[in-house]
Design an enzyme around this catalytic site. Structure first.
Site, PDB file in Angstrom:
ATOM      1  N   ASP A 183       1.387  -1.335  -0.233  1.00  0.00           N
ATOM      2  CA  ASP A 183      -0.208  -0.033  -0.136  1.00  0.00           C
ATOM      3  C   ASP A 183       1.100   1.034  -0.629  1.00  0.00           C
ATOM      4  OD1 ASP A 183      -1.910   2.129   0.343  1.00  0.00           O
ATOM      5  OD2 ASP A 183      -3.308   0.558   1.370  1.00  0.00           O
TER       6      ASP A 183
ATOM      7  N   SER B 298      -7.304   4.480  -1.098  1.00  0.00           N
ATOM      8  CA  SER B 298      -6.967   2.608  -1.851  1.00  0.00           C
ATOM      9  C   SER B 298      -8.401   2.295  -1.977  1.00  0.00           C
ATOM     10  CB  SER B 298      -6.382   2.155   0.473  1.00  0.00           C
ATOM     11  OG  SER B 298      -4.884   3.010   0.371  1.00  0.00           O
TER      12      SER B 298
ATOM     13  N   HIS C 229     -10.259  -1.968   7.319  1.00  0.00           N
ATOM     14  CA  HIS C 229      -9.475  -1.208   6.071  1.00  0.00           C
ATOM     15  C   HIS C 229      -9.924  -0.986   4.902  1.00  0.00           C
ATOM     16  CE1 HIS C 229      -6.180   2.178   5.804  1.00  0.00           C
ATOM     17  NE2 HIS C 229      -6.828   2.862   6.394  1.00  0.00           N
TER      18      HIS C 229
ATOM     19  N   GLU D  59      -1.650  -7.609   2.183  1.00  0.00           N
ATOM     20  CA  GLU D  59      -1.438  -6.618   1.857  1.00  0.00           C
ATOM     21  C   GLU D  59      -0.197  -6.026   2.921  1.00  0.00           C
ATOM     22  OE1 GLU D  59      -3.575  -1.923   2.719  1.00  0.00           O
ATOM     23  OE2 GLU D  59      -3.820  -3.754   3.752  1.00  0.00           O
TER      24      GLU D  59
ATOM     25  N   ASP E 274       1.965   2.966   3.458  1.00  0.00           N
ATOM     26  CA  ASP E 274       0.702   3.691   3.332  1.00  0.00           C
ATOM     27  C   ASP E 274       1.028   4.097   4.705  1.00  0.00           C
ATOM     28  OD1 ASP E 274      -1.100   5.129   2.172  1.00  0.00           O
ATOM     29  OD2 ASP E 274      -1.988   4.732   3.629  1.00  0.00           O
TER      30      ASP E 274
ATOM     31  N   HIS F 187       2.252   8.188   5.075  1.00  0.00           N
ATOM     32  CA  HIS F 187       0.997   9.893   5.415  1.00  0.00           C
ATOM     33  C   HIS F 187       1.235  11.018   6.130  1.00  0.00           C
ATOM     34  CE1 HIS F 187      -2.287   8.869   3.278  1.00  0.00           C
ATOM     35  NE2 HIS F 187      -2.103   8.050   3.202  1.00  0.00           N
TER      36      HIS F 187
ATOM     37  N   ASP G  35      -1.344   0.008  -4.728  1.00  0.00           N
ATOM     38  CA  ASP G  35      -2.673   0.601  -4.884  1.00  0.00           C
ATOM     39  C   ASP G  35      -2.678   2.113  -6.136  1.00  0.00           C
ATOM     40  OD1 ASP G  35      -1.962   1.625  -2.807  1.00  0.00           O
ATOM     41  OD2 ASP G  35      -4.141   1.294  -1.903  1.00  0.00           O
ATOM     42  N   HIS G  36      -1.374   3.365  -4.984  1.00  0.00           N
ATOM     43  CA  HIS G  36      -1.469   3.964  -5.251  1.00  0.00           C
ATOM     44  C   HIS G  36       0.260   4.856  -5.240  1.00  0.00           C
ATOM     45  CE1 HIS G  36      -1.585   4.630  -1.100  1.00  0.00           C
ATOM     46  NE2 HIS G  36      -2.452   4.410  -1.301  1.00  0.00           N
TER      47      HIS G  36
ATOM     48  N   HIS H  28      -1.360  11.206  -1.117  1.00  0.00           N
ATOM     49  CA  HIS H  28      -1.152   9.913  -2.074  1.00  0.00           C
ATOM     50  C   HIS H  28      -0.457  10.477  -3.522  1.00  0.00           C
ATOM     51  CE1 HIS H  28      -4.135   7.268  -0.835  1.00  0.00           C
ATOM     52  NE2 HIS H  28      -3.114   7.210   0.136  1.00  0.00           N
TER      53      HIS H  28
END
Length: 512
Positions: free
Chosen positions: A76, A126, A189, A344, A349, A353, A390-391, A467
């Protein structure tokens, strides 16, 4: 001792030398045969490395067998920048320079790029991205398992069911395969939820999270336990225990639940599995995971009340991602029809953040270790393994530092006009913004960059870094891995997986 994925480059070079005849080796080394071929200043080092890569590529045969098993690994927020920085982080951790390293999945024979935008946003979250690479349909930001016809927060749109989309977990179950979900975040999540739930808002993880006034929709935890797809998942490992327990209840570790409806969904999960006539067990710590008896074909492991702790901060009771993956494969492999496993590495991720680059790189290293662990125990000839993200995120990797410079430290050739140093890794936005009263840039030499919780500098001050919108890498190995090459929309991924594994309603290799 070096981890094997740290040694990949050394192993590859050894293979090169063993495959080159003495004559050819001498031809490459006529300038000075006494030079070591592992010296980057020796031109022969690069020639042999490139020749080996070329030879490996032209000799790779296409595997068009049926993919009995599929493992989809999702880092992620694992941007290409994150991968490049993690190589250096790991290499330097084990005494090398770092850039020459390859992570476990970076040696896969086929690589592609996936476009990650949502139906309504140019930068994905996500939820919409999870819907894309797990169901094959792009969605709106903040929505899970629903088409772009449903906007975030539209409970009625969720309840109607018209716009619900199913994907890989459902298709695998319909084909008689075992299924599993492993994550380091809450199992409710956005990313894991996209594999089994339909929710107009990713935040509706428990009934308490839904709007106090207005219609009530089935929350994500309820759908995992009682939903058509969720209730049939064989293995569920991750965090988020609080979303399965009532507020009036304390779990075995003394943490209160988060549910307002008074339901104990862990007990409901056990009852549901009993009604299916299968052997099931609930576990909550690392010891129970490692000592799990092989008789159980369905296991719910909730190892934390919230997200699982970062690897750097984990205790003895917290299982590593690689340990969860190995146990999941062990359980799912009992199914004679094969399995689909979604894994995952979710805390890459969350660290980004928070602009905590050290934690993000460490989580990526742990993710690579989990991929390596899976490669060791599966039959690579009949198992398709996909590794992707995912990004992206806004972390940049810049400057003109010399090789060997600490990737988490300062650029050693700073040419900043204010003469203050700057770090190799920075963020475009996030909580790492550090203003000074005189409008000058913050002097980073006053900071402790070695602290795992250090927030790396960011340009724009916002509470949570955002992101990024660029494409993400897709790595593939196993049956039909070659069809993941090129550049494509993110929602192509599950269609390609379904083709290889002969599942789902679309075109498959078994019927083509």
């Amino acid at each position: 001792m070096l981890n094997s994925f740290v040694c990949n480059e050394l192993v590859l070079m050894c293979i090169v030398i063993s495959c080159v005849s003495a004559r050819n080796l001498w031809d490459y080394s006529t300038d000075n045969p006494k030079k070591t071929l592992f010296d980057e200043k020796n031109k022969d080092h690069w020639r042999i490395q490139a020749q080996w890569t070329l030879k490996n590529k032209i000799q790779t045969s296409l595997n068009t067998k049926y993919a009995k098993n599929v493992i989809l690994f999702l880092g992620d927020g694992m941007s290409i920048t994150t991968l490049a920085a993690t190589r250096v982080y790991l290499g330097q951790k084990y005494g090398g320079l770092g850039e020459e390293l390859k992570l476990s999945f970076e040696v896969f024979p086929y690589t592609g790029l996936a476009k990650t935008y949502c139906v309504d946003n140019n930068v994905a979250d996500s939820a919409c991205s999870g819907t894309a690479y797990l169901s094959g349909v792009k969605a709106n930001s903040g929505t899970v398992g629903l088409s772009g016809a449903v906007k975030r927060g539209d409970c009625e749109g969720q309840r109607q069911g018209t716009h619900s989309v199913t994907g890989l977990i459902d298709w695998a179950q319909n084909a008689g395969k075992a299924t599993g979900v492993v994550t380091t975040t809450r199992v409710t999540h956005a990313t894991p939820a996209a594999s089994y739930a339909h929710s107009a808002d990713r935040k509706w993880e428990s009934d308490t999270d839904q709007p106090k006034n207005g219609e009530q929709c089935d929350d994500i935890a309820t759908q995992l336990v009682n939903g058509k797809v969720g209730s049939k998942i064989n293995v569920i490992f991750g965090g988020g225990r609080k979303n399965f327990l009532p507020k009036t209840f304390k779990d075995i570790e003394g943490n209160r639940g988060h549910r307002s409806d008074g339901k104990d969904l862990i007990k409901e999960w056990l009852r549901k599995k009993t009604s299916y006539g299968v052997s099931a067990k609930y576990i909550y710590n690392r010891k129970e995971l490692l000592n799990l008896e092989p008789v159980f074909t369905n296991v719910l492991g909730l190892f934390s009340p919230d997200h699982m702790p970062y690897h750097i901060e984990a205790g003895d009771d917290d299982p590593a991602l690689s340990e969860m993956v190995v146990k999941a494969i062990d359980i799912l492999s009992k199914n004679k029809n094969g399995f689909f496993l979604f894994v995952e590495g979710g805390r890459i991720d969350t660290a980004h953040h928070e602009t905590k680059a050290r934690k993000a790189l460490d989580e990526t290293a742990e993710f690579a270790k989990a991929v390596e662990a899976a490669l060791r125990i599966v039959d690579n000839d009949e198992t398709l393994i996909i590794v992707t993200s995912d990004h992206s995120h806004t972390m940049s990797y810049s400057g003109y530092s010399k090789r060997g410079t600490d990737i988490l430290g300062f650029v050693n050739k700073s040419n900043a006009t204010d003469r203050f140093p700057y770090t190799t890794l920075n963020y475009a936005n996030g909580p790492g913004y550090k203003p000074e009263e005189d409008s000058h840039r913050h002097n980073l030499t006053l900071d402790d960059l070695s602290n795992p919780n250090y927030t790396y500098p960011s340009l724009v001050p916002i509470p949570r870094e955002t992101h990024g919108g660029e494409d993400v890498a897709v790595y593939a190995k196993g049956p039909w891995a070659h069809i993941f090459s090129g550049n494509y929309e993110q929602n192509f991924i599950p269609h390609a997986i379904a083709y290889a594994a002969c599942i789902g309603p679309g075109l498959t290799s078994c019927t083509f």
